[in-house]
Design a protein around this motif. Structure first.
Motif, PDB file in Angstrom:
ATOM      1  N   GLY A  54      36.679  49.141  53.372  1.00 50.87           N
ATOM      2  CA  GLY A  54      37.820  48.626  54.120  1.00 50.87           C
ATOM      3  C   GLY A  54      37.848  47.117  54.301  1.00 50.87           C
ATOM      4  N   GLU A  55      36.727  46.445  54.090  1.00 47.64           N
ATOM      5  CA  GLU A  55      36.699  44.989  54.207  1.00 47.64           C
ATOM      6  C   GLU A  55      37.383  44.352  52.996  1.00 47.64           C
ATOM      7  N   PRO A  56      37.853  43.103  53.125  1.00 46.46           N
ATOM      8  CA  PRO A  56      38.435  42.415  51.969  1.00 46.46           C
ATOM      9  C   PRO A  56      37.387  42.260  50.861  1.00 46.46           C
ATOM     10  N   LEU A  57      37.781  42.585  49.647  1.00 46.38           N
ATOM     11  CA  LEU A  57      36.894  42.527  48.493  1.00 46.38           C
ATOM     12  C   LEU A  57      37.626  41.816  47.357  1.00 46.38           C
ATOM     13  N   GLN A 112      50.720  34.357  42.038  1.00 50.14           N
ATOM     14  CA  GLN A 112      49.433  33.745  41.719  1.00 50.14           C
ATOM     15  C   GLN A 112      48.899  34.361  40.439  1.00 50.14           C
ATOM     16  N   PRO A 113      47.941  33.701  39.782  1.00 48.02           N
ATOM     17  CA  PRO A 113      47.303  34.340  38.638  1.00 48.02           C
ATOM     18  C   PRO A 113      46.589  35.611  39.113  1.00 48.02           C
ATOM     19  N   GLY A 114      46.504  36.608  38.255  1.00 51.14           N
ATOM     20  CA  GLY A 114      45.906  37.872  38.657  1.00 51.14           C
ATOM     21  C   GLY A 114      44.486  38.072  38.174  1.00 51.14           C
ATOM     22  N   ASP A 115      43.780  36.989  37.830  1.00 54.35           N
ATOM     23  CA  ASP A 115      42.403  37.116  37.352  1.00 54.35           C
ATOM     24  C   ASP A 115      41.466  37.594  38.450  1.00 54.35           C
ATOM     25  N   ASN A 116      41.734  37.191  39.681  1.00 44.95           N
ATOM     26  CA  ASN A 116      40.956  37.610  40.837  1.00 44.95           C
ATOM     27  C   ASN A 116      41.921  38.147  41.882  1.00 44.95           C
ATOM     28  N   ILE A 128      41.380  42.963  47.547  1.00 43.22           N
ATOM     29  CA  ILE A 128      41.839  44.294  47.922  1.00 43.22           C
ATOM     30  C   ILE A 128      40.918  44.825  49.019  1.00 43.22           C
ATOM     31  N   PRO A 129      41.326  45.859  49.750  1.00 40.94           N
ATOM     32  CA  PRO A 129      40.388  46.501  50.670  1.00 40.94           C
ATOM     33  C   PRO A 129      39.319  47.245  49.848  1.00 40.94           C
ATOM     34  N   GLY A 184      38.056  46.367  38.062  1.00 44.14           N
ATOM     35  CA  GLY A 184      37.562  45.004  38.164  1.00 44.14           C
ATOM     36  C   GLY A 184      36.084  44.990  38.504  1.00 44.14           C
ATOM     37  N   ILE A 185      35.521  43.796  38.576  1.00 43.55           N
ATOM     38  CA  ILE A 185      34.129  43.589  38.925  1.00 43.55           C
ATOM     39  C   ILE A 185      34.087  42.880  40.277  1.00 43.55           C
ATOM     40  N   ALA A 186      33.303  43.428  41.199  1.00 43.08           N
ATOM     41  CA  ALA A 186      33.214  42.855  42.539  1.00 43.08           C
ATOM     42  C   ALA A 186      32.591  41.463  42.483  1.00 43.08           C
ATOM     43  N   ALA A 187      33.294  40.487  43.034  1.00 47.21           N
ATOM     44  CA  ALA A 187      32.789  39.116  43.080  1.00 47.21           C
ATOM     45  C   ALA A 187      31.879  38.905  44.288  1.00 47.21           C
ATOM     46  N   VAL A 188      32.014  39.744  45.295  1.00 45.69           N
ATOM     47  CA  VAL A 188      31.232  39.661  46.531  1.00 45.69           C
ATOM     48  C   VAL A 188      30.865  41.079  46.965  1.00 45.69           C
TER      49      VAL A 188
END
Length: 66
Positions: free
Chosen positions: A41-44, A6-10, A13-14, A32-36
């Protein structure tokens, strides 16, 4: 390429720590910059490409310093 995933723009990760959307996230050499927002430990999802407006931390290292 048959090994392309897949593209690696986003990337998802945990979360290395409690994170708020827009925070800078550094894990080893990955930045990177957190999108959410996410708890540890949660998916980020982080954005690794683009231009972002960030607030400068008073303790931030100046460009060229180590």
């Amino acid at each position: 390429m048959k090994n392309f995933v897949q593209p690696g723009d986003n990337l998802t990760i945990p979360a290395p720590a409690d994170t708020i959307s827009g925070d800078v996230v550094i894990v080893n050499s990955l930045i990177g910059i957190a999108a959410v927002s996410a708890k540890t430990g949660e998916p980020l999802t982080i954005s690794t490409r683009g231009v972002f407006r960030l607030v400068k931390d008073a303790e931030q290292i100046n460009l060229g310093q180590q």
